[in-house]
Enzyme design. Structure first.
Site, PDB file in Angstrom:
ATOM      1  N   VAL A   1     140.225  64.811 -29.613  1.00 50.01           N
ATOM      2  CA  VAL A   1     138.957  65.527 -29.405  1.00 50.01           C
ATOM      3  C   VAL A   1     139.223  67.013 -29.238  1.00 50.01           C
ATOM      4  O   VAL A   1     138.513  67.857 -29.788  1.00 50.01           O
ATOM      5  CB  VAL A   1     138.210  64.960 -28.177  1.00 50.01           C
ATOM      6  CG1 VAL A   1     136.956  65.791 -27.884  1.00 50.01           C
ATOM      7  CG2 VAL A   1     137.840  63.501 -28.404  1.00 50.01           C
TER       8      VAL A   1
ATOM      9  N   PRO B   1     150.807  69.412 -21.846  1.00 46.59           N
ATOM     10  CA  PRO B   1     152.250  69.242 -22.012  1.00 46.59           C
ATOM     11  C   PRO B   1     152.602  69.022 -23.484  1.00 46.59           C
ATOM     12  O   PRO B   1     151.844  68.371 -24.223  1.00 46.59           O
ATOM     13  CB  PRO B   1     152.564  67.993 -21.183  1.00 46.59           C
ATOM     14  CG  PRO B   1     151.434  67.892 -20.203  1.00 46.59           C
ATOM     15  CD  PRO B   1     150.232  68.426 -20.917  1.00 46.59           C
TER      16      PRO B   1
ATOM     17  N   GLY C   1     152.275  65.699 -25.098  1.00 45.74           N
ATOM     18  CA  GLY C   1     150.951  65.130 -25.348  1.00 45.74           C
ATOM     19  C   GLY C   1     150.237  65.711 -26.539  1.00 45.74           C
ATOM     20  O   GLY C   1     149.089  65.352 -26.817  1.00 45.74           O
TER      21      GLY C   1
ATOM     22  N   ASP D   1     132.797  63.641 -23.602  1.00 41.09           N
ATOM     23  CA  ASP D   1     132.356  62.268 -23.324  1.00 41.09           C
ATOM     24  C   ASP D   1     131.722  62.086 -21.947  1.00 41.09           C
ATOM     25  O   ASP D   1     131.512  60.950 -21.507  1.00 41.09           O
ATOM     26  CB  ASP D   1     133.512  61.267 -23.485  1.00 41.09           C
ATOM     27  CG  ASP D   1     134.028  61.209 -24.915  1.00 41.09           C
ATOM     28  OD1 ASP D   1     133.208  61.390 -25.839  1.00 41.09           O
ATOM     29  OD2 ASP D   1     135.236  60.991 -25.101  1.00 41.09           O
TER      30      ASP D   1
END
Length: 240
Positions: free
Chosen positions: A37, A57, A60, A120
């Protein structure tokens, strides 16, 4: 009397074109879903010429965000979010898989009055991202006010499918013509006349004519501004 005016329909959003050029947009990303996203949010911000900083990080990152960092399209802070990351932020876009971390970002943004979008979580958003069709300067956004993002995408595709080809190119030419018109008639008192004449051009010329119009055509067309006339493209070229 009330029938003369539009009926108020509550529950909507104020749909605006937010100018973030050269503003500092902080993107907080994390988690497999969140970073996907975040990648879309980053592209939206870059398309609006914002200065983007990503906090996440390195472990990720996905391929798209890693590419934008490597190409120096965005700045990168290689760690999890910390409150001091907000110090220079004009806007925050948060997309992480941890609901508690998201709410923490939201609360900190509220304390500092920084506009934020928490992916979301509609209740933790100052604004929503819609589904956008882009063709050069043309942007068409469909919003469901956070109720159905997939429906927004479906509706956006249907709208885009009805638009003629080269709509963006026609708009670019209209923008250039407006700029030239302001040079011809720069006075503030001419504002209403300029708007009326430009409206007549857009209404009387076909999309194809607007796409085909070149700078020589514009110069010829502007000669008719004082009289208020709007000749056809063919008529202009017949006099060249």
């Amino acid at each position: 009397m009330s029938q003369k005016f539009p009926e108020v329909q509550g529950g909507g959003s104020l749909i605006i074109a937010w100018q973030v050029k050269e503003k500092n947009v902080l993107v907080v990303g994390g988690g497999e879903r969140g970073i996907q996203v975040a990648a879309g949010r980053i592209l939206h911000a870059l398309n609006a010429d914002a200065r983007v900083t990503v906090v996440c990080p390195s472990s990720g990152l996905n391929d798209e965000v890693a590419f934008r960092i490597a190409e120096k399209q965005v700045s990168h802070i290689d760690r999890n979010f910390e409150p001091q990351d907000l110090d220079a932020a004009d806007m925050v876009l948060c997309a992480v898989d941890d609901p508690e971390a998201s709410t923490r970002v939201w609360k900190l943004c509220k304390e500092r009055r920084i506009p934020a979008n928490i992916a979301d979580v509609p209740s933790e958003c100052d604004f929503y991202f819609g589904s956008v069709h882009r063709d050069g300067p043309l942007q068409v956004m469909v919003s469901t006010n956070g109720n159905g993002p997939k429906m927004a995408s479906i509706i956006r595709k249907k709208i885009a499918g009805t638009l003629p080809d080269n709509t963006g190119a026609a708009i670019e030419n209209v923008g250039l013509l407006r700029k030239k018109l302001r040079e011809v008639a720069p006075d503030l008192k001419d504002g209403a006349k300029r708007m009326k004449w430009m409206s007549r051009v857009c209404e009387s010329w076909s999309l194809e004519d607007l796409v085909e119009m070149n700078e020589a055509d514009m110069s010829q067309l502007l000669d008719y501004y004082k009289s208020g006339e709007v000749p056809s493209l063919k008529a202009i070229r017949d006099t060249q």
